[in-house]
Design an enzyme around this catalytic site. Structure first.
Site, PDB file in Angstrom:
ATOM      1  N   LYS A 290       0.844  -1.193   0.000  1.00  0.00           N
ATOM      2  CA  LYS A 290       0.000   0.000   0.000  1.00  0.00           C
ATOM      3  C   LYS A 290       0.881   1.245   0.000  1.00  0.00           C
ATOM      4  CE  LYS A 290      -4.251  -1.576   2.259  1.00  0.00           C
ATOM      5  NZ  LYS A 290      -5.113  -1.442   3.454  1.00  0.00           N
ATOM      6  N   GLU A 376     -18.895  -8.438   8.824  1.00  0.00           N
ATOM      7  CA  GLU A 376     -19.947  -7.854   9.653  1.00  0.00           C
ATOM      8  C   GLU A 376     -20.913  -8.904  10.194  1.00  0.00           C
ATOM      9  OE1 GLU A 376     -18.361  -4.756   6.914  1.00  0.00           O
ATOM     10  OE2 GLU A 376     -19.161  -6.772   6.596  1.00  0.00           O
ATOM     11  N   ARG A 404     -25.191  -5.387   5.856  1.00  0.00           N
ATOM     12  CA  ARG A 404     -24.659  -6.683   5.439  1.00  0.00           C
ATOM     13  C   ARG A 404     -24.909  -7.765   6.486  1.00  0.00           C
ATOM     14  NH1 ARG A 404     -18.897  -5.799   2.562  1.00  0.00           N
ATOM     15  NH2 ARG A 404     -19.575  -7.785   1.721  1.00  0.00           N
TER      16      ARG A 404
END
Length: 642
Positions: A290, A376, A404
């Site tokens: 990243k 989730e 979700r």
């Protein structure tokens, strides 16, 4: 802090020749590293001016170049999981001339979007959907007799969600031709091992190895099916132990890698081999970094995941001075305060510790903080399990992400009346992140559940009260919502007060118009009341605090004592106003001449823009509230002037 003067646009002579991927495919492979360097400079410059997601995009520069060079996009479908890493993809796919409108009103989306470009075959913004969508496209291709490639790019973080594994399992069973690229940007699975790893990846993906693999299967078939299976599995296990792919092989994928995702000399040949010689589902394990190529982002990938405008030279981000604390920080500090008093309080996050403020809680109580990854559904049922054992879990999840886990909220929490606490961040409009992140539906889908306590904070002090109230409430599930951004600047108590469940408050007393607010539109209701009073319409303002249980005494009082009742909320149709209207109808109060006007978010998915303008266009700012009152009274001229 100001970002300072912006530099001139970077010089990008090679990138200037690439308008669409077909132009890129005309370049020699030797030119690709220069193109990647120019694309990285362009991406950094763009985000420095617009803000947005930076680190993820910088990590896939070479992968983006390689994919569009090797594959025939858009005929070959490339599906990016989440989509926050696709700014370089947008630059290469005909959108460079608009790239500096990113995340601005009327500009490009910060995620992939089907109606924005034919190069975006699937809209995203929530994680872990790419393999499922890609498999659907691959099967549709097979049914139609097509031959195009389908490539799903998914990060190692997104692989923590069960949906990704459900899709892998189904893909392995179906056997359709699907290419999955696992973008491992945290080295959470395995690092690449330099030139030898790249050599093995090229060998495994090439025609020679594939041919020997098939020949081996044919030879062992002479020894019988049982021996065939045993020998073939033994070969795959041996290769898996060398390359790290055993799990994916077990699920029916041919695994390649890990390889260095920033080395185009390694990456391009593997992609070509897979394009030309593979059959069935293939997974390519690519390791990236990243923030690659921009020192501040490499040094602090978390801080440069999502950024404001920044100075390219120093990396300093521009931030408007805050005259009030952020709601997220108020929640975190309030929860820490309560946890010091109650050792049973624990916190759960689904890969969003900094976004929800639980990174601060984790610093104070590391053993009582649980980051379960992008999962989730698991987060909610995990919290339910904690609750069964007498702990007090706060499952802090954004409104858009709580969607979700709705089945788990219903089945694992609500039906069992378990006291799971749901702090719901990013309620209402979220500005530049657009419709995929808008917190519109939580009040509606939670208030429909029996036994659920549903609260909304009107300001930062109310949020502190609700944290303490939720901590003390053990009768069943309870939620409280609050928006992105800063509070309104009210005086803050050192510790929150206990709120009476199902009781609102009168903030301002009047006699003709009643404004009943649920959430942070209260400040605009107060401004609207001043304007209405000035027009000769005495106005009461009330803060409902609770959508469920509803303060029936308060609603009855407002209905009987006023000519007009306006409910104001930053949620979808079916939420707080529905609870009020249901009560009024059954009480017969709608038959008494009372004029009721519910103000809610539009019944539409609203594109990105500034929250202030979005609320104004929805009629949920003070002017919109005033216009609604005048219109209810038939004051046409006043509506025009408001």
């Amino acid at each position: 802090m100001n970002a300072g003067p912006q530099p001139q646009l970077p010089e990008t002579p090679l990138l200037d020749k690439v308008r669409i991927p077909a132009d890129l495919r005309n370049l020699p492979e030797s030119a690709l590293p220069q193109l990647a360097d120019e694309l990285r400079r362009e991406t950094i410059d763009v985000v420095s001016r617009t803000g947005g997601h930076l680190g993820a995009g910088l990590g896939v520069i070479e992968l983006t170049v390689a994919l569009h060079h090797v594959f025939d996009t858009p005929r070959d479908r490339v599906i990016w999981d989440v989509g926050h890493q696709t700014y370089p993809h947008k630059i290469l796919t005909g959108r460079r001339d608009r790239i500096r409108t990113l995340r601005q009103e009327g500009g490009l989306s910060g995620f992939t979007k089907r109606d924005e470009s034919e190069y975006d075959p699937f809209g995203a913004a929530h994680s872990s959907t790419s393999i499922s969508a890609g498999l659907g496209m691959a099967v549709a291709r097979d049914l139609a007799g097509g031959r195009n490639n389908v490539i799903a790019v998914i990060g190692d973080g997104s692989m923590s969600a069960g949906m990704a594994y459900e899709a892998l399992n189904n893909a392995g069973a179906l056997g359709s031709r699907l290419i999955v690229i696992l973008n491992d940007n945290d080295m959470s699975i395995a690092p690449p091992s330099g030139a030898m790893s790249a050599y093995l990846a090229r060998l495994a993906s090439g025609r020679t190895y594939q041919g020997f693999r098939e020949l081996g299967k044919k030879l062992t078939a002479y020894l019988g099916k049982r021996a065939d299976r045993a020998i073939t599995r033994a070969v795959e296990h041996a290769r898996g132990y060398v390359t790290g792919g055993t799990l994916f092989e077990e699920m029916g994928f041919f695994h390649i890698g890990p390889i260095d995702g920033h080395n185009l000399e390694h990456l391009v040949p593997v992609l070509k081999n897979v394009r030309d010689h593979g059959e069935g589902p293939v997974l390519i394990h690519v390791v990236t970094q990243k923030g690659k190529g921009y020192a501040p982002a490499e040094a602090a990938a978390d801080k440069y995941h999502g950024v404001n405008r920044f100075d390219v030279i120093t990396g300093a981000q521009a931030k408007a001075p805050a005259n009030a604390p952020a709601y997220t920080k108020v929640f975190a500090e309030s929860l820490i305060r309560e946890a010091r008093e109650d050792e049973k309080i624990v916190a759960v996050t689904a890969a969003m510790p900094s976004g929800t403020g639980l990174d601060l809680f984790g610093e104070a109580f590391p053993s009582r903080t649980f980051d379960v990854g992008i999962a989730e559904q698991h987060a909610v049922t995990f919290a339910a399990g904690l609750a069964t054992e007498g702990y007090k879990p706060f499952a802090a999840i954004y409104s858009t992400f709580l969607q979700r886990a709705y089945d788990q909220v219903v089945h694992d929490v609500a039906i069992q009346k378990l006291p799971v606490r749901f702090p719901i961040d990013r309620a209402g409009f979220v500005g530049a992140d657009g419709p995929t992140h808008c917190g519109a539906f939580d009040t509606t889908f939670l208030a429909s559940l029996p036994g659920f306590v549903v609260m909304a904070a009107a300001d930062e002090a109310e949020l502190r009260h609700m944290v303490r109230t939720a901590a003390a409430y053990d009768e069943g599930p309870i939620s409280f919502r609050y928006p992105r951004g800063n509070g309104v600047g009210v005086d803050m108590p050192e510790r929150g007060e206990m709120l009476a469940i199902g009781k609102g408050r009168i903030v301002r007393q009047g006699s003709r118009v009643a404004l009943l607010s649920f959430g942070t539109r209260l400040a605009d209701c107060l401004l609207a009341a001043e304007a209405l009073d000035a027009a000769g319409l005495s106005t009461t303002v009330a803060d409902a605090r609770f959508a469920k249980p509803l303060d029936e005494d308060l609603v009855r009082r407002l209905a009987r004592g006023h000519e007009i009742l306006v409910t104001v909320e930053e949620g979808a149709i079916g939420g707080f106003a529905t609870q009020v209207l249901h009560f009024l109808a059954h009480e017969g109060l709608l038959e008494s001449g009372l004029k009721v006007r519910p103000l809610v978010l539009p019944d539409a998915f609203t594109d990105h823009g500034t929250p202030e303008k979005m609320y104004a266009e929805a009629g949920l700012d003070s002017s919109g509230i005033v216009r609604t009152v005048f219109a209810a009274l038939g004051h046409v001229e006043s509506v025009r002037r408001a």
